[in-house]
Write a protein that holds these residues in place. Structure first.
Motif, PDB file in Angstrom:
ATOM      1  N   ASN A  20      80.285  36.374  19.858  1.00 27.33           N
ATOM      2  CA  ASN A  20      80.750  36.566  21.232  1.00 27.33           C
ATOM      3  C   ASN A  20      80.662  38.043  21.636  1.00 27.33           C
ATOM      4  O   ASN A  20      80.205  38.371  22.741  1.00 27.33           O
ATOM      5  CB  ASN A  20      82.191  36.069  21.369  1.00 27.33           C
ATOM      6  N   ASP A  21      81.084  38.940  20.735  1.00 27.86           N
ATOM      7  CA  ASP A  21      81.036  40.375  21.036  1.00 27.86           C
ATOM      8  C   ASP A  21      79.603  40.872  21.137  1.00 27.86           C
ATOM      9  O   ASP A  21      79.279  41.730  21.972  1.00 27.86           O
ATOM     10  CB  ASP A  21      81.793  41.175  19.973  1.00 27.86           C
ATOM     11  N   ILE A  22      78.710  40.362  20.287  1.00 27.43           N
ATOM     12  CA  ILE A  22      77.297  40.750  20.348  1.00 27.43           C
ATOM     13  C   ILE A  22      76.683  40.313  21.676  1.00 27.43           C
ATOM     14  O   ILE A  22      75.947  41.079  22.322  1.00 27.43           O
ATOM     15  CB  ILE A  22      76.514  40.148  19.163  1.00 27.43           C
ATOM     16  N   LEU A  23      77.001  39.094  22.120  1.00 24.49           N
ATOM     17  CA  LEU A  23      76.494  38.607  23.408  1.00 24.49           C
ATOM     18  C   LEU A  23      77.046  39.441  24.557  1.00 24.49           C
ATOM     19  O   LEU A  23      76.329  39.751  25.515  1.00 24.49           O
ATOM     20  CB  LEU A  23      76.870  37.133  23.595  1.00 24.49           C
ATOM     21  N   THR A  24      78.312  39.815  24.468  1.00 20.29           N
ATOM     22  CA  THR A  24      78.913  40.655  25.507  1.00 20.29           C
ATOM     23  C   THR A  24      78.201  41.994  25.591  1.00 20.29           C
ATOM     24  O   THR A  24      77.857  42.470  26.686  1.00 20.29           O
ATOM     25  CB  THR A  24      80.409  40.882  25.213  1.00 20.29           C
ATOM     26  N   LEU A  25      77.955  42.611  24.437  1.00 20.94           N
ATOM     27  CA  LEU A  25      77.248  43.899  24.416  1.00 20.94           C
ATOM     28  C   LEU A  25      75.836  43.766  24.958  1.00 20.94           C
ATOM     29  O   LEU A  25      75.350  44.646  25.670  1.00 20.94           O
ATOM     30  CB  LEU A  25      77.205  44.453  22.987  1.00 20.94           C
ATOM     31  N   SER A  26      75.169  42.670  24.619  1.00 24.57           N
ATOM     32  CA  SER A  26      73.814  42.442  25.114  1.00 24.57           C
ATOM     33  C   SER A  26      73.787  42.378  26.638  1.00 24.57           C
ATOM     34  O   SER A  26      72.929  42.983  27.293  1.00 24.57           O
ATOM     35  CB  SER A  26      73.250  41.143  24.520  1.00 24.57           C
ATOM     36  N   ASN A  27      74.753  41.665  27.213  1.00 26.31           N
ATOM     37  CA  ASN A  27      74.842  41.569  28.670  1.00 26.31           C
ATOM     38  C   ASN A  27      75.153  42.913  29.303  1.00 26.31           C
ATOM     39  O   ASN A  27      74.610  43.264  30.362  1.00 26.31           O
ATOM     40  CB  ASN A  27      75.918  40.547  29.067  1.00 26.31           C
ATOM     41  N   ARG A  65      78.884  51.321  17.766  1.00 26.34           N
ATOM     42  CA  ARG A  65      78.870  49.922  17.354  1.00 26.34           C
ATOM     43  C   ARG A  65      79.011  49.773  15.842  1.00 26.34           C
ATOM     44  O   ARG A  65      78.327  50.443  15.085  1.00 26.34           O
ATOM     45  CB  ARG A  65      77.569  49.263  17.824  1.00 26.34           C
ATOM     46  N   PHE A  66      79.918  48.900  15.458  1.00 28.12           N
ATOM     47  CA  PHE A  66      80.192  48.558  14.063  1.00 28.12           C
ATOM     48  C   PHE A  66      80.862  49.690  13.276  1.00 28.12           C
ATOM     49  O   PHE A  66      81.020  49.578  12.060  1.00 28.12           O
ATOM     50  CB  PHE A  66      78.921  48.101  13.326  1.00 28.12           C
ATOM     51  N   TYR A  67      81.264  50.768  13.954  1.00 31.63           N
ATOM     52  CA  TYR A  67      81.968  51.822  13.220  1.00 31.63           C
ATOM     53  C   TYR A  67      83.416  51.388  12.996  1.00 31.63           C
ATOM     54  O   TYR A  67      84.093  50.952  13.911  1.00 31.63           O
ATOM     55  CB  TYR A  67      81.945  53.145  13.988  1.00 31.63           C
ATOM     56  N   ARG A  68      83.872  51.509  11.769  1.00 32.97           N
ATOM     57  CA  ARG A  68      85.255  51.191  11.437  1.00 32.97           C
ATOM     58  C   ARG A  68      85.845  52.331  10.627  1.00 32.97           C
ATOM     59  O   ARG A  68      85.243  52.774   9.648  1.00 32.97           O
ATOM     60  CB  ARG A  68      85.355  49.898  10.621  1.00 32.97           C
ATOM     61  N   VAL A  69      87.025  52.790  11.018  1.00 33.25           N
ATOM     62  CA  VAL A  69      87.708  53.822  10.238  1.00 33.25           C
ATOM     63  C   VAL A  69      88.168  53.235   8.912  1.00 33.25           C
ATOM     64  O   VAL A  69      87.996  53.823   7.852  1.00 33.25           O
ATOM     65  CB  VAL A  69      88.918  54.386  11.021  1.00 33.25           C
ATOM     66  N   ASP A  70      88.768  52.046   8.977  1.00 32.01           N
ATOM     67  CA  ASP A  70      89.264  51.353   7.787  1.00 32.01           C
ATOM     68  C   ASP A  70      88.622  49.971   7.747  1.00 32.01           C
ATOM     69  O   ASP A  70      89.074  49.035   8.390  1.00 32.01           O
ATOM     70  CB  ASP A  70      90.789  51.234   7.839  1.00 32.01           C
ATOM     71  N   LYS A  71      87.506  49.846   7.024  1.00 32.99           N
ATOM     72  CA  LYS A  71      86.736  48.605   7.024  1.00 32.99           C
ATOM     73  C   LYS A  71      87.532  47.429   6.479  1.00 32.99           C
ATOM     74  O   LYS A  71      87.475  46.327   7.007  1.00 32.99           O
ATOM     75  CB  LYS A  71      85.454  48.794   6.220  1.00 32.99           C
ATOM     76  N   SER A  72      88.274  47.646   5.407  1.00 32.40           N
ATOM     77  CA  SER A  72      89.006  46.542   4.800  1.00 32.40           C
ATOM     78  C   SER A  72      90.097  46.039   5.729  1.00 32.40           C
ATOM     79  O   SER A  72      90.307  44.833   5.868  1.00 32.40           O
ATOM     80  CB  SER A  72      89.623  46.979   3.465  1.00 32.40           C
TER      81      SER A  72
END
Length: 231
Positions: free
Chosen positions: A55-62, A178-185
């Motif tokens: 859903n988030d990928i589709l939102t970003l694409s739009n 995009r896809f950056y996370r400070v704390d991935k876990s």
């Protein structure tokens, strides 16, 4: 290329988990109803994570398509209209009350009548992503405040403030990527896709708004969206 590589990795993780659990069930390697419910629950959670990611990928694409549209082209983001920010905030707050309660976080608002011109569903998405992030990266007993106001020069502002874990200084310039996370876990454990703030950035840009970030580790984070035109 980097975005494609990231998408591949992010999609592969839940798909691998779903496939693995389903294979165990299909091969009769699950003993008893309790184990079956456990594996079923894991498949359900991973599927939910996968659905949120798609859903988030589709939102970003739009949003990308809307930003690339040249002048005079039809931009497929919806028509603009006057939006009362306090009402938009109330709607998001109600949707997130249960999520906040489960995280032992208090969500509240401090709003004044503020009207902007924008696309209603995108402003809703922006508020939702900021508020859900503030809950996700908080601590038990923490607080999240949703605030609207007008600056001295007449601009409308939307602020989401929390007293959560905060963002290190060296990561603050990257959190909107995009896809950056400070704390991935932590992000994955709480259902984060790593795309929420990237979506916020794009929606703000489409509305000619600026995003300001202030954060301190173990103190909290404040994100303010400043809309250029006030009514």
């Amino acid at each position: 290329r980097e975005f494609t590589a990231n998408i591949t990795h992010e999609l592969k993780t839940p798909l691998t988990a779903i496939s693995g659990y389903a294979e165990l069930i299909a091969n009769g390697m699950v003993e008893g109803e309790d184990d079956l419910r456990t594996f079923g629950g894991r498949i359900y959670r991973e599927a939910g994570r996968l659905a949120a990611l798609v859903n988030d990928i589709l939102t970003l694409s739009n949003l990308d398509e809307a930003e690339r549209a040249t002048e005079g082209e039809a931009v497929p983001i919806g028509s603009t209209e006057p939006i009362e920010l306090s009402r938009a905030i109330y709607a998001v707050e109600q949707r997130l009350e249960q999520v906040a309660r489960q995280a032992n976080v208090t969500i509240s608002h401090e709003t004044k009548p503020v009207v902007i011109e924008g696309v209603s569903r995108l402003i809703d998405e922006l508020i939702y992503n900021l508020a859900s992030n503030a809950i996700r990266y908080n601590r038990p007993g923490g607080k999240v405040q949703l605030i609207t106001s007008c600056t001295r020069d007449g601009h409308c502002t939307l602020t989401v403030k929390d007293n959560g874990i905060g963002i290190p200084k060296d990561a603050q310039s990257s959190v909107f990527e995009r896809f950056y996370r400070v704390d991935k876990s932590r992000s994955k454990a709480t259902g984060g896709t790593g795309l929420g703030l990237a979506i916020v950035k794009h929606i703000a840009r489409i509305h000619n708004a600026r995003v300001k970030l202030e954060s301190e580790v173990n103190v909290g984070t404040t994100i303010t969206v400043v809309f250029e035109t006030a009514h």
